[in-house]
Design an enzyme around this catalytic site. Structure first.
Site, PDB file in Angstrom:
ATOM      1  N   CYS A 117       0.829  -1.212   0.000  1.00 37.61           N
ATOM      2  CA  CYS A 117       0.000   0.000   0.000  1.00 37.61           C
ATOM      3  C   CYS A 117       0.859   1.257   0.000  1.00 37.61           C
ATOM      4  O   CYS A 117       0.357   2.356  -0.240  1.00 37.61           O
ATOM      5  CB  CYS A 117      -0.923   0.012   1.211  1.00 37.61           C
ATOM      6  SG  CYS A 117      -2.115  -1.330   1.201  1.00 37.61           S
ATOM      7  N   HIS A 257      -2.135   7.161   4.600  1.00 33.74           N
ATOM      8  CA  HIS A 257      -2.748   5.984   3.966  1.00 33.74           C
ATOM      9  C   HIS A 257      -4.035   5.659   4.724  1.00 33.74           C
ATOM     10  O   HIS A 257      -4.084   5.698   5.955  1.00 33.74           O
ATOM     11  CB  HIS A 257      -1.774   4.805   4.018  1.00 33.74           C
ATOM     12  CG  HIS A 257      -2.373   3.520   3.572  1.00 33.74           C
ATOM     13  ND1 HIS A 257      -3.168   3.413   2.449  1.00 33.74           N
ATOM     14  CD2 HIS A 257      -2.311   2.264   4.103  1.00 33.74           C
ATOM     15  CE1 HIS A 257      -3.568   2.166   2.307  1.00 33.74           C
ATOM     16  NE2 HIS A 257      -3.067   1.438   3.299  1.00 33.74           N
ATOM     17  N   ASN A 287     -10.000   0.599   2.437  1.00 34.05           N
ATOM     18  CA  ASN A 287      -8.576   0.674   2.122  1.00 34.05           C
ATOM     19  C   ASN A 287      -8.394   0.414   0.629  1.00 34.05           C
ATOM     20  O   ASN A 287      -8.530  -0.718   0.171  1.00 34.05           O
ATOM     21  CB  ASN A 287      -7.823  -0.365   2.960  1.00 34.05           C
ATOM     22  CG  ASN A 287      -6.324  -0.355   2.719  1.00 34.05           C
ATOM     23  OD1 ASN A 287      -5.840   0.255   1.773  1.00 34.05           O
ATOM     24  ND2 ASN A 287      -5.595  -1.046   3.570  1.00 34.05           N
TER      25      ASN A 287
END
Ligand code: COA
Length: 335
Positions: A117, A257, A287
């Site tokens: 990520c 994030h 996410n």
């Protein structure tokens, strides 16, 4: 002769999320879970699902077209395209090459970057180096994911957390003291098994057995990743400030994030930042991995939350394990 290294700044941003919304209430009907559990543990209320015929490059292309338009840059002006993704259209060719073709960016080199990520922040750091070295003038960086296609929809501990989307930025040389001031890239491969998709590569090639055993789905040890994430956010943000000779008091805005609201709130608290100065969209998109930072950035810019001259920190973590921080002194190219 003194050699001036000029760093890069974001000249345009764009994003795209698929239309199909999957709410926690819909998940309640599919699994042994509840809206209350998902909201209280992660802050997620809904996420987007890509269509059956929609691949990662399709999302990346839509976000990229918007970013180029926002920057006022034509596809022919792009020297390099980097797509950060964990869910490429296929093992090869690179998703970035598919985006290059879709854009008609005939003067661009193109490659993918895999860093969990954290990939989008890694890719921005790479783009910055190309621009600082004078090897590229205009770089398109995209983060794009269709993670919902590699989730085990019977595994409630993972499938409720992720969503699909894409974001992109156009990066160009910044004037004097503006642009990317510091970058911190971190990795710890010893934690690789905490978040992985085991099959389909050279270690465990695809077979009827790997499919039957569900080895093509994302696997995660959420509790351990949570502990790592909290440390990673602190390190990423703290280290870029130290490298730039700045302090927490200098930070104007945080783009973290978007994995879990509890991780984001913890980071904000450690940085003494009120939540109005933190980008949050995990509630609406879940996410989205490499797409989460550019999508959140675009929303913050659209809401007028980031101004010329602001110190903006991007911070992320993910599979690898990887983590990163990036500090930008914002430059408004359209002024
Ligand atoms: N619905 C209902 N219950 C669930 C559930 C769900 N979707 N998922 C897990 N549970 C249950 C577990 O089975 C466990 O039950 P048990 O105590 O009877 O064993 C209980 O909830 C608590 O599970 P736990 O894993 O301790 O919850 P948590 O508070 O740690 O939250 C996460 C779980 C995944 C939300 C959290 O650990 C997290 O966000 N981790 C980081 C993940 C991440 O950021 N990943 C992306 C990295 S880029």
């Amino acid at each position: 002769m003194k050699c001036e290294i000029k760093h890069s700044a974001i000249a345009g941003v764009g994003s795209y999320v698929p239309e199909n919304v999957l709410t926690n209430f819909a998940l309640e009907k599919m699994l042994d879970t509840s809206d209350e559990w998902i909201c209280s543990r992660s802050g997620i209320r809904e996420r987007r699902l890509s269509a059956a015929d929609e691949a990662t490059s399709d999302l990346a292309l839509k976000a990229s077209v918007r970013a180029l338009a926002n920057a006022g840059v034509s596809p022919e002006e792009v020297d390099l395209i980097i797509v950060a993704t964990n869910t490429p259209d296929m093992l090869f060719p690179a998703t970035a090459c598919l985006v290059q073709d879709g854009l008609g960016a005939k003067n661009a080199g193109a490659f993918d970057l895999l860093a969990g990520c954290t990939g989008f922040i890694y890719a921005m750091a790479v783009a910055d180096q190309f621009i600082a070295a004078g090897t590229a003038r205009t770089v398109l960086v995209a983060g794009s994911e269709t993670l919902t296609k590699v989730l085990n929809w019977q595994d409630r501990s993972t499938c409720v957390l992720f969503g699909d989307g894409a974001g992109a930025v156009v990066m160009k040389q910044a004037p004097e003291d503006r642009g990317i001031l510091a970058v911190k890239l971190g990795s710890d491969g010893s934690g690789g098994k905490l978040l992985q998709l085991p099959a389909g590569g050279s270690r465990m090639p695809a077979s009827a057995q790997t499919v039957a055993e569900g080895m093509h789905f994302l696997q995660m040890n959420g509790r351990e990743v949570f502990k790592f994430a909290v440390r990673a956010m602190e390190d990423g943000a703290g280290e870029v400030l130290r490298r730039a000779g700045l302090t927490l008091a200098d930070v104007d805005f945080l783009v973290p994030h978007q994995a879990n609201i509890r991780i984001i709130e913890h980071a904000a608290k450690k940085m003494n930042l009120p939540m109005e100065r933190v980008a949050v969209n995990v509630d609406r998109y879940g996410n989205t991995s490499t797409a989460s930072v550019p999508i959140a950035l675009e929303e913050a810019l659209a809401a007028g939350k980031i101004k010329d001259g602001d110190h903006v920190i991007m911070v992320g973590f993910g599979a690898g394990l990887t983590w990163a921080g990036l500090l930008i002194k914002w430059y408004n190219f359209s002024q």
